[in-house]
Design a protein around this motif. Structure first.
Motif, PDB file in Angstrom:
ATOM      1  N   ALA A  50      55.095  -2.327  25.954  1.00 12.79           N
ATOM      2  CA  ALA A  50      53.859  -2.827  25.343  1.00 12.79           C
ATOM      3  C   ALA A  50      54.039  -4.266  24.853  1.00 12.79           C
ATOM      4  O   ALA A  50      53.163  -5.120  25.053  1.00 12.79           O
ATOM      5  N   TYR A  51      55.192  -4.551  24.224  1.00 15.32           N
ATOM      6  CA  TYR A  51      55.474  -5.905  23.730  1.00 15.32           C
ATOM      7  C   TYR A  51      55.519  -6.906  24.880  1.00 15.32           C
ATOM      8  O   TYR A  51      54.926  -7.986  24.810  1.00 15.32           O
ATOM      9  N   TRP A  54      52.050  -7.478  26.132  1.00 18.94           N
ATOM     10  CA  TRP A  54      51.317  -8.229  25.105  1.00 18.94           C
ATOM     11  C   TRP A  54      51.665  -9.708  25.214  1.00 18.94           C
ATOM     12  O   TRP A  54      50.781 -10.571  25.187  1.00 18.94           O
ATOM     13  N   ARG A  58      49.277 -13.022  26.697  1.00 14.34           N
ATOM     14  CA  ARG A  58      48.970 -13.641  25.398  1.00 14.34           C
ATOM     15  C   ARG A  58      47.779 -14.592  25.421  1.00 14.34           C
ATOM     16  O   ARG A  58      47.154 -14.802  24.399  1.00 14.34           O
ATOM     17  N   ASN A  61      44.896 -12.374  24.329  1.00 11.64           N
ATOM     18  CA  ASN A  61      44.992 -11.466  23.177  1.00 11.64           C
ATOM     19  C   ASN A  61      45.465 -12.212  21.935  1.00 11.64           C
ATOM     20  O   ASN A  61      45.499 -13.435  21.921  1.00 11.64           O
ATOM     21  N   ASP A  62      45.856 -11.464  20.904  1.00 14.60           N
ATOM     22  CA  ASP A  62      46.205 -12.063  19.611  1.00 14.60           C
ATOM     23  C   ASP A  62      47.695 -12.329  19.436  1.00 14.60           C
ATOM     24  O   ASP A  62      48.146 -12.623  18.330  1.00 14.60           O
ATOM     25  N   PHE A  63      48.491 -12.242  20.516  1.00 14.28           N
ATOM     26  CA  PHE A  63      49.939 -12.444  20.400  1.00 14.28           C
ATOM     27  C   PHE A  63      50.233 -13.793  19.759  1.00 14.28           C
ATOM     28  O   PHE A  63      49.705 -14.816  20.168  1.00 14.28           O
ATOM     29  N   ALA A  67      51.109 -11.707  14.172  1.00 12.50           N
ATOM     30  CA  ALA A  67      50.393 -10.610  14.843  1.00 12.50           C
ATOM     31  C   ALA A  67      51.251  -9.340  14.820  1.00 12.50           C
ATOM     32  O   ALA A  67      52.479  -9.399  14.715  1.00 12.50           O
ATOM     33  N   GLN A  69      51.522  -5.413  16.785  1.00 15.06           N
ATOM     34  CA  GLN A  69      51.099  -4.486  17.835  1.00 15.06           C
ATOM     35  C   GLN A  69      51.588  -3.094  17.423  1.00 15.06           C
ATOM     36  O   GLN A  69      52.768  -2.908  17.140  1.00 15.06           O
ATOM     37  N   VAL A  71      52.213   0.754  18.453  1.00 20.87           N
ATOM     38  CA  VAL A  71      52.434   1.568  19.638  1.00 20.87           C
ATOM     39  C   VAL A  71      52.751   2.991  19.189  1.00 20.87           C
ATOM     40  O   VAL A  71      53.750   3.217  18.493  1.00 20.87           O
ATOM     41  N   ASN A  81      55.368  -3.585  16.251  1.00 20.95           N
ATOM     42  CA  ASN A  81      56.022  -4.793  16.748  1.00 20.95           C
ATOM     43  C   ASN A  81      55.394  -5.969  16.000  1.00 20.95           C
ATOM     44  O   ASN A  81      54.271  -6.354  16.289  1.00 20.95           O
TER      45      ASN A  81
END
Length: 159
Positions: A50-51, A54, A58, A61-63, A67, A69, A71, A81
């Motif tokens: 997922a990381y 992400w 990026r 998204n909000d990476f 931020a 995340q 999971v 994360n």
């Protein structure tokens, strides 16, 4: 008294009942391969996958620093994360840890933990490879999580 519980053991196997969030700090480069993340990956493949996705996506998204995340890895276990370090090496700008980003991430973690009715479990975030000091991180945890009534346990490696 910070209100944080300290124990010896592995933060990936919290021995409490109820919903649990295992929190850790990641870098902003998309790198996953040293430190506590290896323990996470030994137990569950999903947080790393997922990381990496992400970070890869990026632009859409909000990476970024601060931020988080979330999971879900088991019915009652989530991994957070948290992006709290700039890069991975100590250089001209100092150590990788970014206290402001960790503070922002902890506020987001507190919201999620409160929504889930979860306890939070972590190693001494930001103090390993990120190069931070616990005397700066601990008050952030106390302010953002403990003050909101979120139970927090910090794990130091066992013998």
């Amino acid at each position: 008294m910070s209100g944080i519980r300290y124990v010896r053991g592995d933060a990936t196997v919290p021995s409490v009942k109820g919903v649990k969030v295992i929190a850790h700090v990641c870098n902003d480069l998309g790198g996953w391969g040293k430190g506590f993340v290896l323990e996470v990956s030994r137990r569950w493949p999903e947080p790393e996958a997922a990381y990496r996705a992400w970070h890869r996506d990026r632009a859409a998204n909000d990476f970024g620093l601060g931020a988080v995340q979330f999971v879900q890895v088991e019915p009652y276990v989530w991994v957070a994360n948290m992006v709290g370090q700039r890069g991975i090496r100590t250089g001209s700008k100092g150590v990788p840890v970014r206290y402001e980003a960790i503070d922002t991430a902890l506020a987001r973690l507190a919201d999620k933990a409160a929504d889930l009715g979860a306890s939070v479990h972590m190693p001494r975030i930001g103090c390993g490879l990120a190069g931070g000091t616990w005397s700066r991180i601990e008050p952030l945890i106390a302010h953002r999580l403990v003050a909101r009534g979120v139970p927090v346990t910090v794990y130091d490696p066992g013998d």
